[in-house]
Design a protein around this motif. Structure first.
Motif, short mmCIF file in Angstrom:
data_model
loop_
_atom_site.label_atom_id
_atom_site.label_comp_id
_atom_site.label_asym_id
_atom_site.label_seq_id
_atom_site.Cartn_x
_atom_site.Cartn_y
_atom_site.Cartn_z
N VAL A 58 0.83 -1.19 0.00
CA VAL A 58 0.00 0.00 0.00
C VAL A 58 0.87 1.24 0.00
O VAL A 58 1.87 1.32 0.71
CB VAL A 58 -0.97 -0.01 1.21
N GLY A 59 0.47 2.22 -0.82
CA GLY A 59 1.23 3.46 -0.88
C GLY A 59 0.93 4.20 -2.16
O GLY A 59 0.09 3.80 -2.96
N GLY A 299 -2.17 -11.91 -0.66
CA GLY A 299 -1.85 -10.49 -0.57
C GLY A 299 -2.79 -9.61 -1.35
O GLY A 299 -3.58 -10.09 -2.18
N LEU A 300 -2.69 -8.31 -1.08
CA LEU A 300 -3.49 -7.29 -1.74
C LEU A 300 -2.60 -6.09 -2.04
O LEU A 300 -1.58 -5.88 -1.37
CB LEU A 300 -4.65 -6.85 -0.85
N MET A 301 -3.01 -5.30 -3.04
CA MET A 301 -2.30 -4.07 -3.37
C MET A 301 -3.30 -2.92 -3.44
O MET A 301 -4.41 -3.08 -3.97
CB MET A 301 -1.58 -4.19 -4.72
N VAL A 302 -2.90 -1.77 -2.91
CA VAL A 302 -3.77 -0.58 -2.89
C VAL A 302 -2.93 0.66 -3.21
O VAL A 302 -1.83 0.82 -2.66
CB VAL A 302 -4.45 -0.39 -1.52
N GLU A 303 -3.45 1.52 -4.09
CA GLU A 303 -2.81 2.80 -4.38
C GLU A 303 -3.42 3.86 -3.48
O GLU A 303 -4.63 4.14 -3.57
CB GLU A 303 -2.96 3.17 -5.85
N ALA A 329 -4.56 8.11 -9.87
CA ALA A 329 -5.30 8.61 -8.71
C ALA A 329 -5.29 7.59 -7.57
O ALA A 329 -5.30 6.38 -7.81
CB ALA A 329 -6.73 8.94 -9.11
N CYS A 330 -5.26 8.10 -6.35
CA CYS A 330 -5.18 7.27 -5.15
C CYS A 330 -6.36 7.55 -4.22
O CYS A 330 -7.03 8.56 -4.36
CB CYS A 330 -3.89 7.57 -4.38
#
Length: 359
Positions: A58-59, A299-303, A329-330
């Motif tokens: 995440v980031g 796992g997961l990914m987030v912007e 965009a986040c």
């Protein structure tokens, strides 16, 4: 004679410090090394099913302002400590941005964001940022785009992505085979899994290829293969692929290829229809799949950044909005914190029943 036949479109060769020189300027500290190694161990244990937790990358979509990036990292470290019982948090630190045609190529290529391309400055500042993040006790993840760049800062990375546009590249598959981190191969932009699965298979084997050593000298790099490559679902071809049917098909494809059933879901890109505000809904859906018995999602990914949305790069950089992405965009910090705490609440009770097999 060669002057008549080579480098005809090259306008200059500027000096670039060697990896050893950059590392001497920004040395790895003991505290940073411990954070990197602890992050890698946790991720490998999750992939090996020795650890039932889920990891979350995440980031920001990309780092352009180290000050805002460290502000985010400090907040993320506090949150990571609160949810560590069920989630291994890894900060997304992306310095290189693949471009469809043209555009800002990222902090390492153009740290001044003015097309001056002071790569030597970007590399040193990027390494310094990664060290600062690691010294907070927070592991970092990045995308490997330039095959030379890992020699400069790979010792500060705990997880690496191979993007949808490069998963089919032999260069990137060979590079992944030698990286010291677990590596996630993303499915193609059309949504197909073949390139990613073939990439995982390729990266798991030894390779020999041309590259640079730490002194900046041309070298034949020989690798032993990466046992921790895995699949990242990011949607594509006009549809998401995080639903139960898509994940079941991914499990079948991995099993057919005789690969471990390790799946990471990228909540951004086509999985959220490129609408960042939908990312928490994707996360919630996948977390509920885990609660309901899914064994393959690791796992997961987030912007995510301090402010929601994104912004164009203005001619006057003083007009940049603090903590707002200049690429994709986040979601904002408040949304990020709410999503991870919500996932933690659900996962905390569900993870004890996870087994080592796929579903």
């Amino acid at each position: 004679m060669t002057a008549r036949t080579e480098n005809l479109n090259v306008v200059g060769f500027d000096h670039m410090p060697s990896p050893a020189e950059i590392k001497e300027r920004v040395p790895l500290t003991e505290r940073a090394a411990e954070a990197v190694l602890a992050g890698r161990r946790s991720l490998m244990d999750i992939l090996n099913r020795k650890d039932p937790r889920v990891f979350v990358i995440v980031g920001p979509c990309s780092i352009h302002d180290p000050e805002a990036g460290l502000d985010y990292a400090r907040r993320l470290k506090r949150l990571a400590d609160d949810v560590r019982e069920s989630i291994q948090v890894v900060m997304r630190v992306y310095f290189e941005k693949p471009r469809t045609s043209t555009g800002w190529k990222g902090f390492i290529n153009d740290p001044r964001m003015d097309d001056s391309f002071h790569i030597e400055e970007g590399m040193e500042r990027g390494r310094r940022f990664l060290r600062d993040v690691a010294e907070l006790g927070l592991p970092a993840a990045t995308e490997a785009l330039d095959p030379i760049a890992p020699q400069y800062y790979g010792d500060l990375i705990s997880w690496t992505a191979i993007g949808a546009r490069t998963a089919e590249s032999q260069t990137h598959r060979e590079m992944a085979s030698g990286l010291s981190t677990p590596v996630g191969f993303k499915n193609g932009t059309d949504g197909a899994l073949d390139a990613a699965i073939n990439g995982i298979l390729s990266a798991s084997h030894p390779h020999s290829f041309l590259g640079l050593n730490e002194k900046g000298e041309a070298a034949i790099i020989r690798t032993g293969g990466n046992a921790y490559s895995h699949l990242v679902l990011r949607g594509g071809g006009g549809r998401p692929n995080y639903d139960t049917v898509s994940i079941a098909l991914a499990e079948q494809a991995l099993t057919k290829a005789k690969l471990p059933c390790n799946v990471v879901v990228d909540c951004s890109h086509a999985n959220s229809w490129k609408k960042p505000e939908l990312q928490p809904l994707v996360m919630r859906d996948v977390v509920h799949q885990i609660r309901d018995g899914n064994r393959s999602v690791v796992g997961l990914m987030v912007e995510s950044f301090l402010e929601a949305g994104n912004q164009p790069i203005p001619a006057d950089l003083s007009k940049l909005r603090y903590g707002c992405s200049v690429t994709d965009a986040c979601v904002d910090w408040a949304t990020t914190e709410e999503a991870l705490r919500g996932a933690h609440k659900v996962l905390r009770e569900a993870l004890s029943s996870r087994r080592t097999d796929c579903r």
